[in-house]
Every structure is written in structure tokens, then in C-alpha cells.
Design a protein around this motif. Structure first.
Motif, PDB file in Angstrom:
ATOM      1  N   ALA A 269       5.287  16.304   4.074  1.00 40.29           N
ATOM      2  CA  ALA A 269       4.481  16.640   5.257  1.00 40.29           C
ATOM      3  C   ALA A 269       4.639  15.501   6.256  1.00 40.29           C
ATOM      4  CB  ALA A 269       3.011  16.818   4.884  1.00 40.29           C
ATOM      5  N   LEU A 270       4.512  15.827   7.517  1.00 38.02           N
ATOM      6  CA  LEU A 270       4.680  14.827   8.566  1.00 38.02           C
ATOM      7  C   LEU A 270       3.363  14.627   9.304  1.00 38.02           C
ATOM      8  CD1 LEU A 270       6.726  13.038   9.997  1.00 38.02           C
ATOM      9  CD2 LEU A 270       7.237  14.953  11.497  1.00 38.02           C
ATOM     10  N   LEU A 271       3.050  13.384   9.605  1.00 43.00           N
ATOM     11  CA  LEU A 271       1.852  13.076  10.392  1.00 43.00           C
ATOM     12  C   LEU A 271       2.180  13.180  11.880  1.00 43.00           C
ATOM     13  CD1 LEU A 271       0.382   9.936   8.607  1.00 43.00           C
ATOM     14  CD2 LEU A 271      -0.368  12.297   8.415  1.00 43.00           C
ATOM     15  N   PRO A 272       1.201  13.509  12.695  1.00 42.10           N
ATOM     16  CA  PRO A 272       1.415  13.488  14.144  1.00 42.10           C
ATOM     17  C   PRO A 272       1.737  12.075  14.625  1.00 42.10           C
ATOM     18  CG  PRO A 272      -0.652  14.594  13.577  1.00 42.10           C
ATOM     19  CD  PRO A 272      -0.123  13.969  12.319  1.00 42.10           C
ATOM     20  N   ASP A 273       2.492  11.983  15.721  1.00 45.25           N
ATOM     21  CA  ASP A 273       2.881  10.684  16.273  1.00 45.25           C
ATOM     22  C   ASP A 273       1.685   9.771  16.514  1.00 45.25           C
ATOM     23  OD1 ASP A 273       5.593  10.954  16.221  1.00 45.25           O
ATOM     24  OD2 ASP A 273       5.830  11.336  18.360  1.00 45.25           O
ATOM     25  N   GLU A 274       0.575  10.323  16.995  1.00 43.57           N
ATOM     26  CA  GLU A 274      -0.582   9.467  17.288  1.00 43.57           C
ATOM     27  C   GLU A 274      -1.157   8.839  16.025  1.00 43.57           C
ATOM     28  OE1 GLU A 274      -2.002  13.781  17.239  1.00 43.57           O
ATOM     29  OE2 GLU A 274      -0.487  12.722  18.377  1.00 43.57           O
ATOM     30  N   ASP A 275      -1.109   9.544  14.901  1.00 47.26           N
ATOM     31  CA  ASP A 275      -1.573   8.968  13.631  1.00 47.26           C
ATOM     32  C   ASP A 275      -0.617   7.875  13.157  1.00 47.26           C
ATOM     33  OD1 ASP A 275      -3.702  10.694  13.692  1.00 47.26           O
ATOM     34  OD2 ASP A 275      -2.890  12.072  12.189  1.00 47.26           O
TER      35      ASP A 275
ATOM     36  N   GLY B 274       0.835  -1.189   0.000  1.00 51.41           N
ATOM     37  CA  GLY B 274       0.000   0.000   0.000  1.00 51.41           C
ATOM     38  C   GLY B 274       0.872   1.243   0.000  1.00 51.41           C
ATOM     39  N   ARG B 275       0.457   2.249  -0.725  1.00 54.09           N
ATOM     40  CA  ARG B 275       1.219   3.498  -0.817  1.00 54.09           C
ATOM     41  C   ARG B 275       0.273   4.671  -0.616  1.00 54.09           C
ATOM     42  NH1 ARG B 275       5.865   1.856  -4.127  1.00 54.09           N
ATOM     43  NH2 ARG B 275       5.394  -0.241  -4.832  1.00 54.09           N
ATOM     44  N   ILE B 276       0.753   5.608   0.190  1.00 57.87           N
ATOM     45  CA  ILE B 276      -0.034   6.825   0.415  1.00 57.87           C
ATOM     46  C   ILE B 276       0.902   7.919   0.911  1.00 57.87           C
ATOM     47  CG2 ILE B 276      -0.663   6.290   2.802  1.00 57.87           C
ATOM     48  CD1 ILE B 276      -3.518   7.424   2.010  1.00 57.87           C
ATOM     49  N   SER B 277       0.551   9.149   0.623  1.00 58.98           N
ATOM     50  CA  SER B 277       1.343  10.279   1.114  1.00 58.98           C
ATOM     51  C   SER B 277       0.690  10.832   2.388  1.00 58.98           C
ATOM     52  CB  SER B 277       1.430  11.377   0.052  1.00 58.98           C
ATOM     53  OG  SER B 277       0.178  12.003  -0.101  1.00 58.98           O
ATOM     54  N   ALA B 278       1.494  11.504   3.174  1.00 58.01           N
ATOM     55  CA  ALA B 278       0.981  12.117   4.401  1.00 58.01           C
ATOM     56  C   ALA B 278      -0.108  13.143   4.083  1.00 58.01           C
ATOM     57  CB  ALA B 278       2.119  12.772   5.178  1.00 58.01           C
ATOM     58  N   GLU B 279       0.055  13.850   2.974  1.00 55.04           N
ATOM     59  CA  GLU B 279      -0.961  14.838   2.583  1.00 55.04           C
ATOM     60  C   GLU B 279      -2.309  14.176   2.345  1.00 55.04           C
ATOM     61  OE1 GLU B 279       3.010  16.348   0.958  1.00 55.04           O
ATOM     62  OE2 GLU B 279       1.939  14.466   0.905  1.00 55.04           O
ATOM     63  N   GLN B 280      -2.302  13.011   1.699  1.00 55.83           N
ATOM     64  CA  GLN B 280      -3.552  12.291   1.447  1.00 55.83           C
ATOM     65  C   GLN B 280      -4.174  11.820   2.756  1.00 55.83           C
ATOM     66  OE1 GLN B 280      -1.575   9.552  -1.240  1.00 55.83           O
ATOM     67  NE2 GLN B 280      -2.995  10.137  -2.881  1.00 55.83           N
ATOM     68  N   VAL B 281      -3.352  11.365   3.672  1.00 54.15           N
ATOM     69  CA  VAL B 281      -3.866  10.918   4.975  1.00 54.15           C
ATOM     70  C   VAL B 281      -4.493  12.089   5.716  1.00 54.15           C
ATOM     71  CG1 VAL B 281      -3.246  10.003   7.237  1.00 54.15           C
ATOM     72  CG2 VAL B 281      -2.222   9.025   5.185  1.00 54.15           C
ATOM     73  N   LEU B 282      -3.817  13.222   5.721  1.00 52.91           N
ATOM     74  CA  LEU B 282      -4.335  14.393   6.423  1.00 52.91           C
ATOM     75  C   LEU B 282      -5.679  14.849   5.848  1.00 52.91           C
ATOM     76  CD1 LEU B 282      -1.001  16.369   6.862  1.00 52.91           C
ATOM     77  CD2 LEU B 282      -2.339  15.243   8.670  1.00 52.91           C
ATOM     78  N   LYS B 283      -5.880  14.691   4.549  1.00 53.49           N
ATOM     79  CA  LYS B 283      -7.136  15.081   3.912  1.00 53.49           C
ATOM     80  C   LYS B 283      -8.268  14.100   4.196  1.00 53.49           C
ATOM     81  CE  LYS B 283      -5.051  17.464   0.001  1.00 53.49           C
ATOM     82  NZ  LYS B 283      -4.792  17.402  -1.438  1.00 53.49           N
TER      83      LYS B 283
ATOM     84  N   CYS C 243       6.263  10.681   3.794  1.00 49.95           N
ATOM     85  CA  CYS C 243       6.228  11.895   4.621  1.00 49.95           C
ATOM     86  C   CYS C 243       7.331  12.863   4.220  1.00 49.95           C
ATOM     87  CB  CYS C 243       6.376  11.524   6.092  1.00 49.95           C
ATOM     88  SG  CYS C 243       4.967  10.660   6.781  1.00 49.95           S
ATOM     89  N   SER C 244       7.759  12.807   2.971  1.00 46.94           N
ATOM     90  CA  SER C 244       8.844  13.682   2.533  1.00 46.94           C
ATOM     91  C   SER C 244       8.406  15.138   2.408  1.00 46.94           C
ATOM     92  CB  SER C 244       9.455  13.188   1.230  1.00 46.94           C
ATOM     93  OG  SER C 244       8.474  13.042   0.235  1.00 46.94           O
TER      94      SER C 244
END
Length: 104
Positions: free
Chosen positions: A43-49, A10-19, A40-41
């Protein structure tokens, strides 16, 4: 949404997760097992995510690999599988799968 290729990665970017975090979590819960690369190159996700994603994948005996720029790698507080490129992320997953198959 998480894009799953023919190699069950599976592939996803942090930006997609945040949206669309809720849909990503739901997909992780419902989809058959797959290893995941989180980019996450930019954008970075919060530790809890990150912890939530990692926990869901670990419960299925799968691995989460995070792509980050080398100058950002010391930002994360936990011990993550961090790599600087997509190629290294794919290689890491290949090695993890070999170890799983061998029973390590």
C-alpha cells in the motif's frame, strides 16, 4: 505503532500507518532518535503523509527509507530513498549512519 529494534531502526508498514496515523506521528515526535523503514510494498501513503514522516525524521537528523516494488517507484513525485527489499533498506541505513559519523 512503530516497532523499534535494538539497532534503533523503526519499522512500520503503510497499512499500519493508515490504520493509526495519529499514534505513529505522536510516537515519531516523542521517541528518541531512530532511523525508519516504511514498507509500502502493499500500500502507498499519500505524499503529504510521507512528507510529514520525512520532516519529523529530518528534524532529528535521521533518515526515512521506503520499501516499494520496482514497478511502483515512479509513482512518487518527490525524491525519496526507495529500495525494493528490507535487506537493502537496512543496508541503506547503515551507509547513512557511516556518512553521519564521518560528518557528511
Amino acid at each position: 505503532m512503530i516497532r523499534i529494534d535494538e539497532n534503533e531502526i523503526g519499522r512500520i508498514s503503510a497499512e499500519q500507518v493508515l490504520k493509526n496515523k495519529a499514534n505513529c506521528i505522536e510516537q515519531l515526535k516523542l521517541e528518541p532518535t531512530f532511523d525508519m523503514i516504511l514498507d509500502c510494498s502493499n500500500a502507498l501513503l499519500p505524499d503529504e503523509d510521507l512528507n510529514e514522516f520525512n520532516s519529523l525524521l529530518l528534524s532529528k537528523s535521521r533518515v526515512l527509507v521506503v520499501i516499494m516494488r520496482t514497478d511502483q517507484m515512479d509513482v512518487l513525485t518527490s525524491d525519496w530513498h526507495l529500495v525494493p527489499t528490507l535487506t537493502e533498506a537496512e543496508d541503506f541505513i547503515s551507509l547513512e549512519r557511516i556518512q553521519r559519523d564521518l560528518g557528511f
